[in-house]
Design a protein around this motif. Structure first.
Motif, PDB file in Angstrom:
ATOM      1  N   ASP A 130       0.159  -9.808   8.334  1.00 22.58           N
ATOM      2  CA  ASP A 130       0.538 -10.029   9.720  1.00 22.58           C
ATOM      3  C   ASP A 130      -0.097  -8.972  10.619  1.00 22.58           C
ATOM      4  O   ASP A 130       0.016  -7.770  10.380  1.00 22.58           O
ATOM      5  N   ALA A 131      -0.769  -9.424  11.685  1.00 21.78           N
ATOM      6  CA  ALA A 131      -1.485  -8.504  12.569  1.00 21.78           C
ATOM      7  C   ALA A 131      -0.533  -7.526  13.248  1.00 21.78           C
ATOM      8  O   ALA A 131      -0.868  -6.349  13.440  1.00 21.78           O
ATOM      9  N   ALA A 132       0.664  -8.005  13.623  1.00 24.12           N
ATOM     10  CA  ALA A 132       1.622  -7.125  14.290  1.00 24.12           C
ATOM     11  C   ALA A 132       2.077  -6.014  13.351  1.00 24.12           C
ATOM     12  O   ALA A 132       2.213  -4.852  13.756  1.00 24.12           O
ATOM     13  N   LEU A 133       2.291  -6.362  12.087  1.00 25.55           N
ATOM     14  CA  LEU A 133       2.704  -5.368  11.108  1.00 25.55           C
ATOM     15  C   LEU A 133       1.608  -4.339  10.892  1.00 25.55           C
ATOM     16  O   LEU A 133       1.862  -3.129  10.847  1.00 25.55           O
ATOM     17  N   ARG A 134       0.371  -4.803  10.773  1.00 26.52           N
ATOM     18  CA  ARG A 134      -0.743  -3.881  10.574  1.00 26.52           C
ATOM     19  C   ARG A 134      -0.918  -2.963  11.771  1.00 26.52           C
ATOM     20  O   ARG A 134      -1.233  -1.780  11.635  1.00 26.52           O
ATOM     21  N   ALA A 135      -0.686  -3.506  12.967  1.00 30.11           N
ATOM     22  CA  ALA A 135      -0.806  -2.686  14.171  1.00 30.11           C
ATOM     23  C   ALA A 135       0.243  -1.583  14.178  1.00 30.11           C
ATOM     24  O   ALA A 135      -0.031  -0.445  14.588  1.00 30.11           O
ATOM     25  N   GLN A 136       1.456  -1.918  13.731  1.00 28.11           N
ATOM     26  CA  GLN A 136       2.517  -0.913  13.687  1.00 28.11           C
ATOM     27  C   GLN A 136       2.225   0.170  12.652  1.00 28.11           C
ATOM     28  O   GLN A 136       2.661   1.310  12.795  1.00 28.11           O
ATOM     29  N   LEU A 137       1.471  -0.191  11.611  1.00 26.64           N
ATOM     30  CA  LEU A 137       1.159   0.768  10.554  1.00 26.64           C
ATOM     31  C   LEU A 137      -0.068   1.616  10.876  1.00 26.64           C
ATOM     32  O   LEU A 137      -0.328   2.599  10.180  1.00 26.64           O
ATOM     33  N   ALA A 138      -0.824   1.215  11.896  1.00 27.65           N
ATOM     34  CA  ALA A 138      -2.034   1.957  12.240  1.00 27.65           C
ATOM     35  C   ALA A 138      -1.701   3.424  12.500  1.00 27.65           C
ATOM     36  O   ALA A 138      -0.802   3.747  13.268  1.00 27.65           O
ATOM     37  N   GLY A 139      -2.402   4.297  11.827  1.00 21.43           N
ATOM     38  CA  GLY A 139      -2.193   5.722  12.005  1.00 21.43           C
ATOM     39  C   GLY A 139      -1.063   6.305  11.176  1.00 21.43           C
ATOM     40  O   GLY A 139      -0.816   7.518  11.239  1.00 21.43           O
ATOM     41  N   ARG A 140      -0.396   5.465  10.383  1.00 25.13           N
ATOM     42  CA  ARG A 140       0.709   5.981   9.567  1.00 25.13           C
ATOM     43  C   ARG A 140       0.242   6.380   8.171  1.00 25.13           C
ATOM     44  O   ARG A 140       1.056   6.630   7.285  1.00 25.13           O
ATOM     45  N   GLY A 141      -1.075   6.440   7.978  1.00 22.90           N
ATOM     46  CA  GLY A 141      -1.622   6.820   6.682  1.00 22.90           C
ATOM     47  C   GLY A 141      -1.040   8.105   6.114  1.00 22.90           C
ATOM     48  O   GLY A 141      -0.684   8.168   4.925  1.00 22.90           O
ATOM     49  N   PRO A 142      -0.930   9.186   6.905  1.00 26.31           N
ATOM     50  CA  PRO A 142      -0.354  10.427   6.375  1.00 26.31           C
ATOM     51  C   PRO A 142       1.083  10.241   5.890  1.00 26.31           C
ATOM     52  O   PRO A 142       1.473  10.820   4.868  1.00 26.31           O
ATOM     53  N   ASP A 143       1.872   9.430   6.613  1.00 26.34           N
ATOM     54  CA  ASP A 143       3.244   9.169   6.179  1.00 26.34           C
ATOM     55  C   ASP A 143       3.264   8.395   4.873  1.00 26.34           C
ATOM     56  O   ASP A 143       4.075   8.667   3.971  1.00 26.34           O
ATOM     57  N   LEU A 144       2.369   7.403   4.756  1.00 22.14           N
ATOM     58  CA  LEU A 144       2.292   6.618   3.523  1.00 22.14           C
ATOM     59  C   LEU A 144       1.851   7.497   2.351  1.00 22.14           C
ATOM     60  O   LEU A 144       2.345   7.336   1.228  1.00 22.14           O
ATOM     61  N   THR A 145       0.927   8.405   2.621  1.00 21.70           N
ATOM     62  CA  THR A 145       0.454   9.309   1.567  1.00 21.70           C
ATOM     63  C   THR A 145       1.569  10.233   1.094  1.00 21.70           C
ATOM     64  O   THR A 145       1.696  10.513  -0.106  1.00 21.70           O
ATOM     65  N   ARG A 146       2.395  10.698   2.003  1.00 22.05           N
ATOM     66  CA  ARG A 146       3.539  11.527   1.608  1.00 22.05           C
ATOM     67  C   ARG A 146       4.481  10.726   0.701  1.00 22.05           C
ATOM     68  O   ARG A 146       5.003  11.247  -0.289  1.00 22.05           O
ATOM     69  N   GLY A 147       4.674   9.459   1.049  1.00 20.15           N
ATOM     70  CA  GLY A 147       5.511   8.616   0.200  1.00 20.15           C
ATOM     71  C   GLY A 147       4.902   8.411  -1.172  1.00 20.15           C
ATOM     72  O   GLY A 147       5.610   8.409  -2.191  1.00 20.15           O
ATOM     73  N   LEU A 148       3.581   8.246  -1.216  1.00 21.23           N
ATOM     74  CA  LEU A 148       2.883   8.077  -2.489  1.00 21.23           C
ATOM     75  C   LEU A 148       3.043   9.319  -3.360  1.00 21.23           C
ATOM     76  O   LEU A 148       3.363   9.225  -4.554  1.00 21.23           O
ATOM     77  N   VAL A 149       2.830  10.495  -2.770  1.00 22.63           N
ATOM     78  CA  VAL A 149       2.945  11.740  -3.524  1.00 22.63           C
ATOM     79  C   VAL A 149       4.366  11.911  -4.047  1.00 22.63           C
ATOM     80  O   VAL A 149       4.584  12.300  -5.205  1.00 22.63           O
ATOM     81  N   ARG A 150       5.347  11.637  -3.207  1.00 20.31           N
ATOM     82  CA  ARG A 150       6.737  11.770  -3.636  1.00 20.31           C
ATOM     83  C   ARG A 150       7.026  10.846  -4.821  1.00 20.31           C
ATOM     84  O   ARG A 150       7.686  11.245  -5.786  1.00 20.31           O
ATOM     85  N   SER A 151       6.544   9.618  -4.761  1.00 19.14           N
ATOM     86  CA  SER A 151       6.776   8.677  -5.853  1.00 19.14           C
ATOM     87  C   SER A 151       6.109   9.148  -7.138  1.00 19.14           C
ATOM     88  O   SER A 151       6.678   9.015  -8.229  1.00 19.14           O
TER      89      SER A 151
END
Length: 244
Positions: free
Chosen positions: A156-177
């Protein structure tokens, strides 16, 4: 090292692992003969197999969506039967939204292979288009892990737009997992990181190979998750997304 995941025999989980294993092999080996029903074998005609298709959602279509291969008619019929046999539950608002996002991803994936799934009996209603994402990284990761099947090129384009720039947050979640040895969650977040990285400014495709952590994380997951077909499927999808 984590203990390899061992599904209980004769359960929906077993069927899910069987199908996930077949899907990951098809993606890794570029198996042009892959078929969903064929891969399930005897499971395909029973409740367990239909439930497995529902559990994996749009991911059952990845060997077709990510390669451009046509979806066999029998596989399209199997997906529709699975949706009808296991309709989205009518539960609390949060779970309804989760199923709505997952089912919207399934409809988008079907459309990508030429099948109109809109209006199928058993699908959850689409979530509101302007639903916000969590502001803090921990809540964002918890939200996106069960939505990994929505992380595909036609997300979904709206979902991807909301996630734009959240890469660092996603990476923190990945490291924690990874630190918690929650390999499945880590692999699912890796998919979202790839998807986020593929959108450059103004929606233009990115030429990046992903954050520096991503490639070693995927290799790590392949080794430690070698006994869990679900982890290998998430990694295989992430690698396919990176190659696009």
């Amino acid at each position: 090292m984590t203990t390899p995941h061992q599904p209980s025999p004769n359960t929906v989980e077993t069927a899910t692992c069987v199908l996930a294993g077949a899907l990951s092999r098809a993606l890794r080996e570029d198996d042009r003969s892959f078929g969903v029903r064929h891969s399930l074998g005897d499971w395909g005609d029973g409740t367990g197999g239909l439930a497995a298709v529902r559990v994996l959602g749009a991911d059952v279509l990845t060997p077709f969506v990510l390669t451009g291969r046509p979806l066999p008619a029998e596989d399209a019929a199997l997906v529709r039967t699975a949706v009808r046999a296991h309709p989205a539950p009518r539960l609390q608002a949060g779970e309804t939204a989760l199923w709505g996002t997952r089912d919207a991803a399934l409809v988008d994936a079907l459309a990508a292979v030429g099948v109109d799934g809109a209006g199928w009996e058993g699908l959850a209603p689409a979530p509101p288009p302007n639903g916000g994402l969590a502001a803090d990284w921990l809540s964002l990761a918890a939200l996106l892990v069960p939505l990994a099947s929505a992380a595909h090129p036609f997300a979904d384009a709206a979902l991807r737009a909301q996630l734009a720039g959240r890469g660092p947050d996603l990476t923190r979640g990945l490291v924690r997992s990874l630190l918690r040895r929650d390999l499945l969650s880590a692999a699912r977040l890796a998919r979202w990181i790839v998807l986020d990285d593929q959108s450059g400014p103004a929606g233009q495709p990115s030429q990046s190979a992903g954050p520096p952590l991503l490639a070693p994380a995927l290799e790590h997951l392949e080794v430690l998750g070698s006994g869990d077909p679900r982890v290998l499927l998430e990694v295989a999808v992430a690698r396919r997304l990176m190659a696009r």
